[in-house]
Design a protein around this motif. Structure first.
Motif, PDB file in Angstrom:
ATOM      1  N   SER A 133       7.166   3.367  -0.842  1.00 38.48           N
ATOM      2  CA  SER A 133       8.404   4.038  -0.447  1.00 38.48           C
ATOM      3  C   SER A 133       9.206   4.500  -1.657  1.00 38.48           C
ATOM      4  N   ASN A 134       9.024   3.828  -2.783  1.00 37.05           N
ATOM      5  CA  ASN A 134       9.755   4.185  -4.007  1.00 37.05           C
ATOM      6  C   ASN A 134       8.979   5.117  -4.917  1.00 37.05           C
ATOM      7  N   ALA A 135       7.736   5.406  -4.594  1.00 40.14           N
ATOM      8  CA  ALA A 135       6.893   6.272  -5.436  1.00 40.14           C
ATOM      9  C   ALA A 135       7.211   7.743  -5.145  1.00 40.14           C
ATOM     10  N   PRO A 136       6.987   8.607  -6.132  1.00 44.58           N
ATOM     11  CA  PRO A 136       7.160  10.042  -5.889  1.00 44.58           C
ATOM     12  C   PRO A 136       6.282  10.486  -4.720  1.00 44.58           C
ATOM     13  N   ASP A 137       6.856  11.232  -3.806  1.00 44.26           N
ATOM     14  CA  ASP A 137       6.168  11.704  -2.595  1.00 44.26           C
ATOM     15  C   ASP A 137       5.598  10.559  -1.766  1.00 44.26           C
ATOM     16  N   ARG A 138       6.122   9.336  -1.978  1.00 44.87           N
ATOM     17  CA  ARG A 138       5.653   8.137  -1.262  1.00 44.87           C
ATOM     18  C   ARG A 138       4.147   7.952  -1.404  1.00 44.87           C
ATOM     19  N   THR A 139       3.606   8.303  -2.588  1.00 52.51           N
ATOM     20  CA  THR A 139       2.157   8.275  -2.816  1.00 52.51           C
ATOM     21  C   THR A 139       1.848   7.639  -4.157  1.00 52.51           C
ATOM     22  N   MET A 140       0.790   6.831  -4.170  1.00 48.85           N
ATOM     23  CA  MET A 140       0.292   6.222  -5.409  1.00 48.85           C
ATOM     24  C   MET A 140      -1.228   6.250  -5.355  1.00 48.85           C
ATOM     25  N   THR A 141      -1.851   6.171  -6.535  1.00 43.75           N
ATOM     26  CA  THR A 141      -3.296   5.981  -6.548  1.00 43.75           C
ATOM     27  C   THR A 141      -3.586   4.541  -6.127  1.00 43.75           C
ATOM     28  N   MET A 142      -4.768   4.328  -5.614  1.00 44.99           N
ATOM     29  CA  MET A 142      -5.165   2.971  -5.228  1.00 44.99           C
ATOM     30  C   MET A 142      -5.091   2.042  -6.440  1.00 44.99           C
ATOM     31  N   GLY A 143      -5.519   2.538  -7.593  1.00 44.16           N
ATOM     32  CA  GLY A 143      -5.490   1.716  -8.799  1.00 44.16           C
ATOM     33  C   GLY A 143      -4.083   1.315  -9.194  1.00 44.16           C
ATOM     34  N   GLN A 144      -3.150   2.268  -9.133  1.00 48.94           N
ATOM     35  CA  GLN A 144      -1.766   1.961  -9.494  1.00 48.94           C
ATOM     36  C   GLN A 144      -1.147   0.998  -8.488  1.00 48.94           C
ATOM     37  N   LEU A 145      -1.431   1.184  -7.215  1.00 52.16           N
ATOM     38  CA  LEU A 145      -0.899   0.278  -6.198  1.00 52.16           C
ATOM     39  C   LEU A 145      -1.458  -1.135  -6.391  1.00 52.16           C
ATOM     40  N   ALA A 146      -2.725  -1.243  -6.742  1.00 50.75           N
ATOM     41  CA  ALA A 146      -3.308  -2.562  -7.013  1.00 50.75           C
ATOM     42  C   ALA A 146      -2.607  -3.224  -8.195  1.00 50.75           C
ATOM     43  N   PHE A 148      -0.041  -6.435  -7.925  1.00 47.94           N
ATOM     44  CA  PHE A 148      -0.757  -7.607  -8.449  1.00 47.94           C
ATOM     45  C   PHE A 148      -1.833  -8.063  -7.468  1.00 47.94           C
ATOM     46  N   THR A 149      -2.586  -7.083  -6.981  1.00 49.73           N
ATOM     47  CA  THR A 149      -3.615  -7.317  -5.982  1.00 49.73           C
ATOM     48  C   THR A 149      -4.964  -6.878  -6.520  1.00 49.73           C
ATOM     49  N   SER A 150      -5.992  -7.614  -6.215  1.00 48.47           N
ATOM     50  CA  SER A 150      -7.333  -7.225  -6.630  1.00 48.47           C
ATOM     51  C   SER A 150      -7.746  -5.969  -5.876  1.00 48.47           C
ATOM     52  N   PRO A 151      -8.629  -5.164  -6.459  1.00 53.93           N
ATOM     53  CA  PRO A 151      -9.086  -3.956  -5.757  1.00 53.93           C
ATOM     54  C   PRO A 151      -9.683  -4.243  -4.379  1.00 53.93           C
ATOM     55  N   SER A 152     -10.435  -5.331  -4.238  1.00 53.69           N
ATOM     56  CA  SER A 152     -11.030  -5.620  -2.935  1.00 53.69           C
ATOM     57  C   SER A 152      -9.966  -6.027  -1.912  1.00 53.69           C
ATOM     58  N   ARG A 153      -8.995  -6.813  -2.333  1.00 53.20           N
ATOM     59  CA  ARG A 153      -7.915  -7.199  -1.417  1.00 53.20           C
ATOM     60  C   ARG A 153      -7.083  -5.977  -1.051  1.00 53.20           C
ATOM     61  N   LEU A 154      -6.851  -5.091  -2.014  1.00 52.12           N
ATOM     62  CA  LEU A 154      -6.091  -3.872  -1.738  1.00 52.12           C
ATOM     63  C   LEU A 154      -6.826  -3.006  -0.720  1.00 52.12           C
ATOM     64  N   PRO A 183      -6.040  15.453  -5.196  1.00 50.22           N
ATOM     65  CA  PRO A 183      -6.413  16.864  -5.291  1.00 50.22           C
ATOM     66  C   PRO A 183      -6.879  17.284  -6.688  1.00 50.22           C
ATOM     67  N   GLU A 184      -6.452  16.560  -7.720  1.00 50.99           N
ATOM     68  CA  GLU A 184      -6.837  16.913  -9.092  1.00 50.99           C
ATOM     69  C   GLU A 184      -8.086  16.192  -9.561  1.00 50.99           C
ATOM     70  N   ASN A 185      -8.392  15.051  -8.941  1.00 56.20           N
ATOM     71  CA  ASN A 185      -9.570  14.276  -9.317  1.00 56.20           C
ATOM     72  C   ASN A 185     -10.107  13.613  -8.052  1.00 56.20           C
ATOM     73  N   ARG A 186     -11.099  14.206  -7.456  1.00 52.07           N
ATOM     74  CA  ARG A 186     -11.614  13.758  -6.158  1.00 52.07           C
ATOM     75  C   ARG A 186     -12.199  12.343  -6.203  1.00 52.07           C
ATOM     76  N   ARG A 187     -12.438  11.801  -7.394  1.00 56.18           N
ATOM     77  CA  ARG A 187     -12.948  10.427  -7.496  1.00 56.18           C
ATOM     78  C   ARG A 187     -11.838   9.395  -7.308  1.00 56.18           C
ATOM     79  N   ILE A 188     -10.593   9.839  -7.391  1.00 56.07           N
ATOM     80  CA  ILE A 188      -9.447   8.939  -7.258  1.00 56.07           C
ATOM     81  C   ILE A 188      -8.925   9.003  -5.830  1.00 56.07           C
ATOM     82  N   GLN A 189      -8.679   7.845  -5.252  1.00 50.78           N
ATOM     83  CA  GLN A 189      -8.106   7.770  -3.908  1.00 50.78           C
ATOM     84  C   GLN A 189      -6.595   7.567  -4.010  1.00 50.78           C
ATOM     85  N   ASN A 190      -5.850   8.365  -3.266  1.00 52.52           N
ATOM     86  CA  ASN A 190      -4.412   8.190  -3.147  1.00 52.52           C
ATOM     87  C   ASN A 190      -4.115   7.502  -1.827  1.00 52.52           C
TER      88      ASN A 190
END
Length: 150
Positions: free
Chosen positions: A52-65, A69-75, A94-101
Motif C-alpha cells: 500500500s505504501n509502494a509506488p503504484d501499490r506495486t513491488m517486485t517479488m524480490g523486494q517484497l520478500a 523479511f520473508t523467504s522466497p518460498s514463504r512469499l 514490463p521492463e524485465n519479463r523474468r521479474i514478477q511484480n
C-alpha cells in the motif's frame, strides 16, 4: 584453547532479557489480534501494508520478500493465497519479463482500510501508550541502530 566468550554483564543481561521477551511476545500478540479481528496473519498484513505504501501499490517479488523479511518460498505461498482472495495480483515486469511484480488490488486496499484501525490500536496499546515521548524517540534510535545491516 579458545578464548573465553565475552559474557554479558549484569547490566547487559538486564537489558537483553526484556528485549528477548518483546521479540517473542509482540509478534504473537499482533498476529493473534489480526487473526481474531480480521482473519488474517500479521505476515499477510505486513505484506499488504508494504504494498500500500509502494509506488503504484506495486513491488517486485524480490523486494517484497526483502522488505517483509520473508523467504522466497514463504512469499510465493503467501502471495498465491492472497491472490486467490483477490487482495493482490501478480504479473511480469514490463521492463524485465523474468521479474514478477505483485500489486495491491482495490479489494486488498479496502481490506487494509477496514482492519488497520484495530491493528494500530493494538500496536498503540502494547507499545506506544506505555512509553513517554522521550522513550518513543529513544526506541526509534535504538531500533534503527539495531536494524542497520552490517
Amino acid at each position: 584453547m579458545p578464548d573465553e566468550p565475552r559474557w554479558l554483564t549484569t547490566t547487559e543481561m538486564d537489558a537483553w532479557l526484556p528485549l528477548l521477551a518483546v521479540i517473542n511476545q509482540l509478534p504473537q500478540a499482533l498476529d493473534q489480534q489480526l487473526r481474531t479481528d480480521a482473519g488474517i496473519s500479521h505476515v499477510y498484513y505486513s505484506m499488504l501494508a508494504l504494498l500500500s505504501n509502494a509506488p503504484d501499490r506495486t513491488m517486485t517479488m524480490g523486494q517484497l520478500a526483502r522488505d517483509s523479511f520473508t523467504s522466497p518460498s514463504r512469499l510465493t505461498h503467501a502471495v498465491t493465497s492472497m491472490e486467490k482472495r483477490g487482495w493482490v495480483a501478480r504479473c511480469a515486469d514490463p521492463e524485465n519479463r523474468r521479474i514478477q511484480n505483485v500489486s495491491l488490488t482495490d479489494d486488498g486496499a479496502s481490506l487494509l482500510v477496514r482492519i488497520a484501525p484495530g491493528h494500530v490500536d493494538e500496536v498503540r496499546r502494547r507499545v506506544f501508550d506505555r512509553l513517554s515521548p522521550t522513550q518513543v524517540e529513544q526506541l526509534r534510535d535504538i531500533a534503527s541502530t539495531l536494524a542497520e545491516q552490517n
